[in-house]
Design a protein around this motif. Sequence first.
Motif, mmCIF file in Angstrom:
data_model
loop_
_atom_site.group_PDB
_atom_site.id
_atom_site.type_symbol
_atom_site.label_atom_id
_atom_site.label_comp_id
_atom_site.label_asym_id
_atom_site.label_seq_id
_atom_site.Cartn_x
_atom_site.Cartn_y
_atom_site.Cartn_z
ATOM 1 N N ARG A 52 0.824 -1.217 0.000
ATOM 2 C CA ARG A 52 0.000 0.000 0.000
ATOM 3 C C ARG A 52 0.856 1.264 0.000
ATOM 4 O O ARG A 52 0.652 2.152 -0.821
ATOM 5 N N ASP A 53 1.821 1.373 0.918
ATOM 6 C CA ASP A 53 2.569 2.620 1.099
ATOM 7 C C ASP A 53 3.840 2.709 0.273
ATOM 8 O O ASP A 53 4.191 3.787 -0.184
ATOM 9 N N VAL A 54 4.544 1.612 0.097
ATOM 10 C CA VAL A 54 5.794 1.659 -0.663
ATOM 11 C C VAL A 54 5.502 1.501 -2.155
ATOM 12 O O VAL A 54 5.983 2.274 -2.976
ATOM 13 N N GLN A 55 4.693 0.506 -2.493
ATOM 14 C CA GLN A 55 4.415 0.249 -3.893
ATOM 15 C C GLN A 55 3.238 1.064 -4.416
ATOM 16 O O GLN A 55 3.035 1.142 -5.617
ATOM 17 N N GLY A 56 2.460 1.651 -3.506
ATOM 18 C CA GLY A 56 1.372 2.541 -3.913
ATOM 19 C C GLY A 56 0.187 1.860 -4.559
ATOM 20 O O GLY A 56 -0.564 2.486 -5.301
ATOM 21 N N LEU A 57 -0.012 0.594 -4.257
ATOM 22 C CA LEU A 57 -1.127 -0.135 -4.862
ATOM 23 C C LEU A 57 -2.454 0.291 -4.239
ATOM 24 O O LEU A 57 -2.509 0.641 -3.058
ATOM 25 N N PRO A 58 -3.530 0.239 -5.009
ATOM 26 C CA PRO A 58 -4.853 0.583 -4.470
ATOM 27 C C PRO A 58 -5.258 -0.374 -3.352
ATOM 28 O O PRO A 58 -4.937 -1.568 -3.398
#
Length: 181
Positions: free
Chosen positions: A136-142
């Motif tokens: 979620r936070d590092v890879q920015g996935l929904p």
Amino acid sequence: MGSAWPAAEIVVAAQGGDEAAVAALVSGAHPHVRRFAFALCATSQDAEDAAQDAMIVLFRKIGTLRATAALASWMFRIVRNECLRRVREMASGSEQFVDMPTSSAEDDVLVRLEVERVAAAISALPADQRRVLIMRDVQGLPGSFVARATGLSTAAMKSRLHRARAAVRSQLRVPADGNLE
């Protein structure tokens, strides 16, 4: 935090093509690169693969590194981009999402010790919290994708993410509002 990054003299010699220096640089950087990968990638297999790919890039492209002090930042970005590439491959076809930003300008080089502190804080999380936080936070996935990929309900994913963020914040001693005052 273990051994130090290879000395600037080794980096300079490796940039100049000295084979012994390249070998010393690769072996000296490997533990740090591996630690980055395990902190940033969603799975241990992706982490191993990303670390190995980053070491190959280091070996092949050390001559392109402009500033010797930027080695840690450069390697961190290579590992991060490898982890992102692997997630994109996994996600392709299952959900569209906005392209994530790639590397930052060399001016804002990450401070080596701070990167390692953050990586250590993330690595110390329980595996389920670490995976959700990284995705979620590092890879920015929904969030909906992260919930599905981890087999969790959206509420359970959010709860684990909240606990993971709180633990990292506590480890780094940053107040909940993000202010360092």
